[in-house]
Scaffold this motif. Sequence first.
Motif, mmCIF file in Angstrom:
data_model
loop_
_atom_site.group_PDB
_atom_site.id
_atom_site.type_symbol
_atom_site.label_atom_id
_atom_site.label_comp_id
_atom_site.label_asym_id
_atom_site.label_seq_id
_atom_site.Cartn_x
_atom_site.Cartn_y
_atom_site.Cartn_z
ATOM 1 N N VAL A 114 0.873 -1.235 0.020
ATOM 2 C CA VAL A 114 0.123 -0.106 0.152
ATOM 3 C C VAL A 114 0.778 1.292 0.019
ATOM 4 O O VAL A 114 0.600 2.288 -0.592
ATOM 5 C CB VAL A 114 -1.120 0.140 1.176
ATOM 6 C CG1 VAL A 114 -1.597 1.458 1.216
ATOM 7 C CG2 VAL A 114 -1.895 -1.082 1.093
ATOM 8 N N ALA A 115 1.913 1.220 0.873
ATOM 9 C CA ALA A 115 3.050 2.329 0.730
ATOM 10 C C ALA A 115 3.558 2.446 -0.578
ATOM 11 O O ALA A 115 3.770 3.541 -1.107
ATOM 12 C CB ALA A 115 3.934 2.095 1.934
ATOM 13 N N LYS A 116 3.866 1.521 -1.065
ATOM 14 C CA LYS A 116 4.689 1.605 -2.616
ATOM 15 C C LYS A 116 3.574 2.066 -3.527
ATOM 16 O O LYS A 116 4.035 2.985 -4.435
ATOM 17 C CB LYS A 116 4.904 0.077 -2.934
ATOM 18 C CG LYS A 116 5.744 -0.258 -4.094
ATOM 19 C CD LYS A 116 6.136 -1.580 -4.522
ATOM 20 C CE LYS A 116 6.899 -1.667 -5.934
ATOM 21 N NZ LYS A 116 6.938 -3.332 -5.945
ATOM 22 N N ALA A 117 2.317 1.782 -3.494
ATOM 23 C CA ALA A 117 1.407 2.408 -4.358
ATOM 24 C C ALA A 117 1.297 3.919 -4.081
ATOM 25 O O ALA A 117 1.325 4.636 -4.874
ATOM 26 C CB ALA A 117 -0.005 1.795 -4.237
ATOM 27 N N HIS A 118 1.186 4.249 -2.813
ATOM 28 C CA HIS A 118 1.100 5.641 -2.383
ATOM 29 C C HIS A 118 2.303 6.279 -2.826
ATOM 30 O O HIS A 118 2.174 7.476 -3.390
ATOM 31 C CB HIS A 118 1.143 5.900 -0.838
ATOM 32 C CG HIS A 118 1.024 7.109 -0.505
ATOM 33 N ND1 HIS A 118 -0.105 7.950 -0.513
ATOM 34 C CD2 HIS A 118 1.914 7.848 0.309
ATOM 35 C CE1 HIS A 118 0.239 9.181 0.233
ATOM 36 N NE2 HIS A 118 1.423 9.002 0.389
ATOM 37 N N ALA A 119 3.540 5.790 -2.884
ATOM 38 C CA ALA A 119 4.686 6.362 -3.244
ATOM 39 C C ALA A 119 4.649 6.666 -4.782
ATOM 40 O O ALA A 119 5.125 7.752 -5.366
ATOM 41 C CB ALA A 119 6.046 5.586 -2.920
ATOM 42 N N ALA A 120 3.874 5.665 -5.607
ATOM 43 C CA ALA A 120 3.868 5.922 -6.938
ATOM 44 C C ALA A 120 2.571 6.646 -7.412
ATOM 45 O O ALA A 120 2.117 6.657 -8.414
ATOM 46 C CB ALA A 120 3.387 4.590 -7.657
ATOM 47 N N ASP A 121 2.147 7.610 -6.562
ATOM 48 C CA ASP A 121 0.961 8.440 -6.485
ATOM 49 C C ASP A 121 -0.393 7.926 -7.099
ATOM 50 O O ASP A 121 -1.231 8.037 -7.752
ATOM 51 C CB ASP A 121 1.292 9.564 -7.530
ATOM 52 C CG ASP A 121 0.428 10.856 -7.489
ATOM 53 O OD1 ASP A 121 0.036 11.035 -6.360
ATOM 54 O OD2 ASP A 121 0.505 11.753 -8.414
ATOM 55 N N ILE A 122 -0.393 6.424 -6.498
ATOM 56 C CA ILE A 122 -1.598 5.785 -6.615
ATOM 57 C C ILE A 122 -2.733 5.541 -5.493
ATOM 58 O O ILE A 122 -2.082 4.956 -4.702
ATOM 59 C CB ILE A 122 -1.563 4.289 -7.399
ATOM 60 C CG1 ILE A 122 -0.564 4.323 -8.547
ATOM 61 C CG2 ILE A 122 -2.818 3.594 -7.543
ATOM 62 C CD1 ILE A 122 -0.080 3.087 -8.982
ATOM 63 N N PRO A 123 -3.712 6.365 -5.258
ATOM 64 C CA PRO A 123 -4.393 6.353 -4.044
ATOM 65 C C PRO A 123 -5.227 4.917 -3.861
ATOM 66 O O PRO A 123 -5.836 4.293 -4.838
ATOM 67 C CB PRO A 123 -5.428 7.390 -4.211
ATOM 68 C CG PRO A 123 -5.340 8.111 -5.680
ATOM 69 C CD PRO A 123 -4.135 7.538 -6.296
ATOM 70 N N VAL A 124 -5.086 4.660 -2.496
ATOM 71 C CA VAL A 124 -5.761 3.214 -2.393
ATOM 72 C C VAL A 124 -6.971 3.527 -1.502
ATOM 73 O O VAL A 124 -6.806 4.127 -0.477
ATOM 74 C CB VAL A 124 -4.605 2.240 -1.837
ATOM 75 C CG1 VAL A 124 -5.317 0.872 -1.193
ATOM 76 C CG2 VAL A 124 -3.253 2.113 -2.247
ATOM 77 N N ILE A 125 -8.109 2.967 -1.800
ATOM 78 C CA ILE A 125 -9.203 2.981 -1.073
ATOM 79 C C ILE A 125 -9.393 1.556 -0.409
ATOM 80 O O ILE A 125 -9.463 0.570 -1.038
ATOM 81 C CB ILE A 125 -10.433 3.191 -1.984
ATOM 82 C CG1 ILE A 125 -10.446 4.565 -2.711
ATOM 83 C CG2 ILE A 125 -11.714 3.297 -1.011
ATOM 84 C CD1 ILE A 125 -10.208 5.794 -1.957
ATOM 85 N N ALA A 126 -9.528 1.650 1.012
ATOM 86 C CA ALA A 126 -9.620 0.420 1.536
ATOM 87 C C ALA A 126 -11.298 0.146 1.930
ATOM 88 O O ALA A 126 -11.932 0.881 2.259
ATOM 89 C CB ALA A 126 -9.165 0.469 3.195
ATOM 90 N N TYR A 127 -11.597 -0.920 1.200
ATOM 91 C CA TYR A 127 -12.965 -1.258 0.898
ATOM 92 C C TYR A 127 -13.462 -2.326 2.133
ATOM 93 O O TYR A 127 -12.775 -3.493 1.843
ATOM 94 C CB TYR A 127 -13.439 -1.812 -0.531
ATOM 95 C CG TYR A 127 -14.782 -2.073 -0.739
ATOM 96 C CD1 TYR A 127 -15.753 -1.070 -1.024
ATOM 97 C CD2 TYR A 127 -15.494 -3.404 -0.789
ATOM 98 C CE1 TYR A 127 -17.017 -1.183 -1.149
ATOM 99 C CE2 TYR A 127 -16.719 -3.313 -0.872
ATOM 100 C CZ TYR A 127 -17.481 -2.401 -1.200
ATOM 101 O OH TYR A 127 -18.914 -2.493 -1.358
ATOM 102 N N ASP A 128 -14.453 -1.949 2.867
ATOM 103 C CA ASP A 128 -14.928 -3.019 3.954
ATOM 104 C C ASP A 128 -13.872 -3.396 4.970
ATOM 105 O O ASP A 128 -14.102 -3.254 6.202
ATOM 106 C CB ASP A 128 -15.398 -4.179 3.265
ATOM 107 C CG ASP A 128 -16.401 -4.873 4.309
ATOM 108 O OD1 ASP A 128 -17.511 -4.583 4.416
ATOM 109 O OD2 ASP A 128 -15.979 -6.170 5.009
ATOM 110 N N ARG A 129 -12.556 -3.480 4.589
ATOM 111 C CA ARG A 129 -11.540 -4.026 5.464
ATOM 112 C C ARG A 129 -10.373 -2.886 5.754
ATOM 113 O O ARG A 129 -10.060 -2.468 4.627
ATOM 114 C CB ARG A 129 -10.859 -5.098 5.287
ATOM 115 C CG ARG A 129 -11.589 -6.537 5.250
ATOM 116 C CD ARG A 129 -10.928 -7.494 4.715
ATOM 117 N NE ARG A 129 -12.035 -8.853 4.795
ATOM 118 C CZ ARG A 129 -11.629 -10.162 4.225
ATOM 119 N NH1 ARG A 129 -10.257 -10.461 3.922
ATOM 120 N NH2 ARG A 129 -12.410 -11.013 4.336
ATOM 121 N N LEU A 130 -10.428 -2.345 6.880
ATOM 122 C CA LEU A 130 -9.191 -1.239 7.108
ATOM 123 C C LEU A 130 -7.854 -1.757 6.706
ATOM 124 O O LEU A 130 -7.235 -2.460 7.583
ATOM 125 C CB LEU A 130 -9.420 -0.586 8.536
ATOM 126 C CG LEU A 130 -8.553 0.775 8.794
ATOM 127 C CD1 LEU A 130 -8.924 1.582 7.864
ATOM 128 C CD2 LEU A 130 -8.973 0.919 10.272
#
Length: 362
Positions: A114-130
């Motif tokens: 998730v941190a890797k996606a964030h660093a690549a400027d790709i937002p992650v939405i947590a669906y149902d599970r945090l």
Amino acid sequence: MKACIRDTAAAVTAVSAAVALAACGAGAGSDPDGDKAPRIGLLLPDATTARWEAQDRPLLEKRIKALCATCVVEHVNARGEVAIQQEQMDSMITKGVDAIVLVAVDARSLGSVVAKAHAADIPVIAYDRLAEGPISGYVSFDGEEVGKLQGRALLHAMGDSVADPQIVMMNGDPADPNAVSFKKGAMSVLSGKVKIGKEYDTLQWRTETANMNMSAAISALGADAIDGVYSANDGLAAGSISALKANKVDPLPPVTGQDAELGALRRIVAGDQYMTVFKPFEPEAAAGGAMAVAAARKEGMDRVASDEVRTRGGERVPAVLLTPVSVTADTIKDTVVKEGLHTVQQICIPQLRAACDRAGLT
Ligand code: BGC
């Protein structure tokens, strides 16, 4: 715009109506994406629990399309395997999708990707599970409340006739933060009121594992010594009930559940399962879809998120938190049928006709 009106009318809570309206406003009018076709990765956790492929996926795809006609949803399912989901996240990052909707198989293990996606400027939405790590939005139900509804229903079903009731606890997968909340909520109600004869965590939420564990509990405790079964969801309830039946436990003790699966509703009408928890999928997918589109367009979450949660790392995350509903035989009609999740015709197969009549399902 037509779809917006229809979906808003179908929304079941005030929060979801607000989400639907805000989302309609955001998507209506000129095309904010121009020639660009935003790509949204949808990562589902398993194929064991019916809801992900049967409810969440089509509802999310429909909502995303309604808000963003050019959006492309790239869907994958990790089939309960953490390593597969990590690879799927990596592959979405490599492809350069515009946003990711993630139902984490294992929240902690997925944190670094998730941190890797964030660093690549790709937002992650947590669906149902945090999910853990730097997520941009979260939509779910109040997990502790789910556990409280299950615990209260179980106490009610066991009644006062048993002096010191003994139960078996069939919990979900502890790698799923929801399972931890369900159990916490249930224990807040059950503590001091029941004896927990046996307790199991069910890795990957597998029905077969619950079945095996229930057989072991019956052997250890005795067929007549189980007064109730706390089962975290309908899949675990199905596994537990088939083990109770195979071991000739009669009458069956009350068994809880969650997800309002069709099979569970039929077992409830038949008297094999006591309750389930209905978490309306439509408003959850409406909020998740609206967050995904906003994230892919690099817009803020203010129009779609009415709440806020803190991740394990302490960061504040914009969120939508919805309210779960307890369902027993006599409330099926006013809840899941009324909200259009399943019809009376779907629930009431011919062999349940008499039981359906008794439950007012006509
Ligand atoms: C969901 C439940 C589901 C379970 C197993 C949980 O995170 O909230 O609805 O039954 O996962 O997939």
